[in-house]
Design a protein around this motif. Sequence first.
Motif, mmCIF file in Angstrom:
data_model
loop_
_atom_site.group_PDB
_atom_site.id
_atom_site.type_symbol
_atom_site.label_atom_id
_atom_site.label_comp_id
_atom_site.label_asym_id
_atom_site.label_seq_id
_atom_site.Cartn_x
_atom_site.Cartn_y
_atom_site.Cartn_z
ATOM 1 N N GLN A 68 1.011 -1.145 0.025
ATOM 2 C CA GLN A 68 0.005 -0.172 0.048
ATOM 3 C C GLN A 68 0.737 1.184 -0.014
ATOM 4 O OE1 GLN A 68 -2.951 -0.331 3.228
ATOM 5 N NE2 GLN A 68 -2.983 -2.485 2.980
ATOM 6 N N TYR A 69 0.413 2.137 -0.703
ATOM 7 C CA TYR A 69 1.152 3.386 -0.593
ATOM 8 C C TYR A 69 0.546 4.594 -0.248
ATOM 9 C CZ TYR A 69 -0.834 3.903 -5.429
ATOM 10 O OH TYR A 69 -1.686 3.883 -6.511
ATOM 11 N N ARG A 70 -0.704 4.555 -0.092
ATOM 12 C CA ARG A 70 -1.606 5.797 0.487
ATOM 13 C C ARG A 70 -2.298 5.452 1.759
ATOM 14 N NH1 ARG A 70 -3.926 6.805 -5.017
ATOM 15 N NH2 ARG A 70 -2.259 8.521 -5.835
ATOM 16 N N SER A 71 -3.413 5.832 2.035
ATOM 17 C CA SER A 71 -4.108 5.432 3.470
ATOM 18 C C SER A 71 -4.204 4.063 3.692
ATOM 19 C CB SER A 71 -5.586 6.296 3.464
ATOM 20 O OG SER A 71 -5.581 7.533 3.111
ATOM 21 N N PRO A 72 -4.119 3.534 4.702
ATOM 22 C CA PRO A 72 -4.311 2.367 5.327
ATOM 23 C C PRO A 72 -5.748 1.632 4.572
ATOM 24 C CG PRO A 72 -3.643 3.308 7.324
ATOM 25 C CD PRO A 72 -4.087 4.378 6.227
ATOM 26 N N VAL A 73 -5.601 0.463 4.090
ATOM 27 C CA VAL A 73 -6.668 -0.598 3.682
ATOM 28 C C VAL A 73 -6.627 -1.702 4.535
ATOM 29 C CG1 VAL A 73 -7.612 -1.725 1.724
ATOM 30 C CG2 VAL A 73 -6.274 0.306 1.041
ATOM 31 N N GLN A 74 -7.837 -1.905 4.901
ATOM 32 C CA GLN A 74 -8.080 -2.976 5.652
ATOM 33 C C GLN A 74 -8.088 -4.313 4.658
ATOM 34 O OE1 GLN A 74 -12.080 -4.041 6.998
ATOM 35 N NE2 GLN A 74 -10.978 -4.811 9.319
ATOM 36 N N VAL A 75 -7.289 -5.191 4.907
ATOM 37 C CA VAL A 75 -7.380 -6.455 4.056
ATOM 38 C C VAL A 75 -7.598 -7.426 4.892
ATOM 39 C CG1 VAL A 75 -5.866 -7.708 2.458
ATOM 40 C CG2 VAL A 75 -5.445 -5.463 2.689
ATOM 41 N N ARG A 78 -11.035 -14.452 5.636
ATOM 42 C CA ARG A 78 -11.921 -15.180 6.606
ATOM 43 C C ARG A 78 -11.894 -14.271 7.817
ATOM 44 N NH1 ARG A 78 -9.633 -21.359 5.700
ATOM 45 N NH2 ARG A 78 -10.934 -21.802 4.021
ATOM 46 N N ASN A 79 -11.434 -14.633 8.909
ATOM 47 C CA ASN A 79 -11.595 -13.985 10.237
ATOM 48 C C ASN A 79 -10.436 -13.079 10.710
ATOM 49 O OD1 ASN A 79 -14.294 -14.915 10.184
ATOM 50 N ND2 ASN A 79 -13.614 -16.927 11.016
ATOM 51 N N ARG A 80 -9.454 -12.748 9.657
ATOM 52 C CA ARG A 80 -8.180 -12.124 10.158
ATOM 53 C C ARG A 80 -7.973 -10.985 9.203
ATOM 54 N NH1 ARG A 80 -3.260 -15.574 8.497
ATOM 55 N NH2 ARG A 80 -4.194 -16.215 6.370
ATOM 56 N N ASP A 81 -7.391 -10.003 9.904
ATOM 57 C CA ASP A 81 -6.698 -9.016 8.974
ATOM 58 C C ASP A 81 -5.253 -9.252 8.470
ATOM 59 O OD1 ASP A 81 -8.881 -7.294 9.248
ATOM 60 O OD2 ASP A 81 -8.128 -6.312 11.163
ATOM 61 N N LEU A 82 -5.124 -8.822 7.216
ATOM 62 C CA LEU A 82 -3.722 -9.183 6.774
ATOM 63 C C LEU A 82 -2.671 -7.900 6.958
ATOM 64 C CD1 LEU A 82 -4.547 -11.124 3.401
ATOM 65 C CD2 LEU A 82 -4.496 -12.068 5.857
ATOM 66 N N SER A 83 -1.497 -8.337 6.758
ATOM 67 C CA SER A 83 -0.515 -7.261 6.942
ATOM 68 C C SER A 83 -0.642 -6.277 5.963
ATOM 69 C CB SER A 83 1.056 -7.741 6.871
ATOM 70 O OG SER A 83 1.169 -8.562 7.888
ATOM 71 N N THR A 84 -0.266 -5.062 5.990
ATOM 72 C CA THR A 84 -0.398 -3.835 4.920
ATOM 73 C C THR A 84 0.384 -4.309 3.900
ATOM 74 O OG1 THR A 84 1.069 -2.478 6.047
ATOM 75 C CG2 THR A 84 -1.233 -2.144 6.429
ATOM 76 N N LYS A 85 1.521 -5.060 4.038
ATOM 77 C CA LYS A 85 2.390 -5.547 3.012
ATOM 78 C C LYS A 85 2.659 -6.939 3.149
ATOM 79 C CE LYS A 85 5.307 -1.288 2.889
ATOM 80 N NZ LYS A 85 4.419 -0.603 4.389
ATOM 81 N N THR A 100 -9.679 2.975 3.851
ATOM 82 C CA THR A 100 -10.043 3.819 4.986
ATOM 83 C C THR A 100 -9.791 5.412 4.489
ATOM 84 O OG1 THR A 100 -8.093 3.800 5.959
ATOM 85 C CG2 THR A 100 -9.478 2.244 6.642
ATOM 86 N N GLY A 101 -9.430 5.559 3.238
ATOM 87 C CA GLY A 101 -9.118 6.693 2.760
ATOM 88 C C GLY A 101 -8.661 6.755 1.394
ATOM 89 N N ALA A 102 -7.684 7.706 1.046
ATOM 90 C CA ALA A 102 -7.368 7.559 -0.362
ATOM 91 C C ALA A 102 -6.634 6.222 -0.683
ATOM 92 C CB ALA A 102 -6.258 8.715 -0.648
ATOM 93 N N LEU A 103 -7.133 5.434 -1.699
ATOM 94 C CA LEU A 103 -6.798 4.302 -2.024
ATOM 95 C C LEU A 103 -5.442 4.125 -2.969
ATOM 96 C CD1 LEU A 103 -7.319 0.991 -2.161
ATOM 97 C CD2 LEU A 103 -8.582 1.324 -4.088
ATOM 98 N N GLY A 104 -4.485 3.258 -2.647
ATOM 99 C CA GLY A 104 -3.305 3.103 -3.466
ATOM 100 C C GLY A 104 -2.582 1.831 -3.121
ATOM 101 N N VAL A 105 -2.815 0.813 -3.944
ATOM 102 C CA VAL A 105 -2.616 -0.654 -3.538
ATOM 103 C C VAL A 105 -1.878 -1.228 -4.603
ATOM 104 C CG1 VAL A 105 -3.279 -2.774 -3.018
ATOM 105 C CG2 VAL A 105 -4.371 -0.958 -1.777
ATOM 106 N N ILE A 106 -0.854 -1.917 -4.552
ATOM 107 C CA ILE A 106 -0.198 -2.523 -5.695
ATOM 108 C C ILE A 106 -0.301 -4.079 -5.525
ATOM 109 C CG2 ILE A 106 2.073 -3.075 -6.755
ATOM 110 C CD1 ILE A 106 1.304 -0.379 -7.544
ATOM 111 N N ILE A 107 -0.730 -4.719 -6.506
ATOM 112 C CA ILE A 107 -0.752 -6.140 -6.418
ATOM 113 C C ILE A 107 -0.177 -6.845 -7.633
ATOM 114 C CG2 ILE A 107 -2.482 -8.059 -6.281
ATOM 115 C CD1 ILE A 107 -4.484 -6.353 -5.446
ATOM 116 N N VAL A 108 1.096 -7.626 -7.034
ATOM 117 C CA VAL A 108 1.607 -8.304 -8.053
ATOM 118 C C VAL A 108 1.327 -9.723 -8.110
ATOM 119 C CG1 VAL A 108 4.072 -9.114 -8.918
ATOM 120 C CG2 VAL A 108 3.716 -6.871 -7.743
ATOM 121 N N CYS A 109 0.727 -10.119 -9.087
ATOM 122 C CA CYS A 109 0.279 -11.624 -9.500
ATOM 123 C C CYS A 109 1.476 -12.467 -10.003
ATOM 124 C CB CYS A 109 -0.935 -11.642 -10.292
ATOM 125 S SG CYS A 109 -2.360 -10.523 -9.872
ATOM 126 N N LEU A 110 2.001 -13.338 -9.308
ATOM 127 C CA LEU A 110 3.178 -14.031 -9.668
ATOM 128 C C LEU A 110 2.697 -15.592 -10.127
ATOM 129 C CD1 LEU A 110 5.762 -13.732 -6.939
ATOM 130 C CD2 LEU A 110 5.703 -12.396 -9.298
#
Length: 298
Positions: A68-75, A78-85, A100-110
Amino acid sequence: MTGFLEYPIDLRTGAVASRRVGAFRRLQPRWLADTVDAIWDLDIPDSDAARMLTIKHAPSTSLLLMAQYRSPVQVRHRNRDLSTKCAIQIQAHAATLRPTGALGVIIVCLRPDAAGQIVDAPLGEFADADVHLKSLFSAGDVSTCDDMLASARSSIERMATVEAFLLRRLRPKSDDLACHVAQSLRRNPALQVESLASKLGFSARHLARSFNAAFGMGPKYFSRLARFEKMLTARRNGLSWAQVACACGLSDQAHLVREFKAIVGERPTEFFARELVFGTGGLRQANFVVQRRMFTAS
């Protein structure tokens, strides 16, 4: 930049007319074509608009690297929150991203059969897991990448930063049995494991043991995930659910619904409910949906 696609997001906020609030962008890097399926940049700098969205990422064969590169995103998975990275291979139930605010997320699909060229760990360690990127890459590398993403002025710059980071990590490909089988099943999920094992000169039991050790699941479940990816692609290409079932080798639409729920945890109508902007035919090569968020009274 070749292999670059942009999906603009137009959203109505309050009483104002629909307007452009950001975009999701996809890059298929030319020099990493055998290793990376896609690099996604989820870019919505408008805080109010971003908070109106939920992004659900379905299970897949890919190993996902998320930052993530902007405001925190709750990821949440199931029943748990994942790390921001984090790094995760989602094998069952969708992961949900809530800005939770401005969205900036990078997702690399390997690619699963080539992920070992980037990360120094068997794919099985990422099965429905929450592995922090600092445990895969040096803290200095992650910090430098963070700074460059935060200071980048465009998606092109962010994606170039990520591509350069991955290229520095790239190692020779391993041509072992499990990777070869994974590659074959991704191309054709209908392949019978027993036939494939015989063709490769191994017993089905040996193949299953090797595959499970490498990928944290058996080849039959991997082929179900590969078929599920084809189901999403077929639906996004405009086929009805009955046509998707037929195209993916399922007996009927009821069979498709059961399979969908078993893998995602939701029926297709629930997973795609309130899909935003793109609809059927949009985001053809994405394994996620973008929805208008449902807010409940506190």
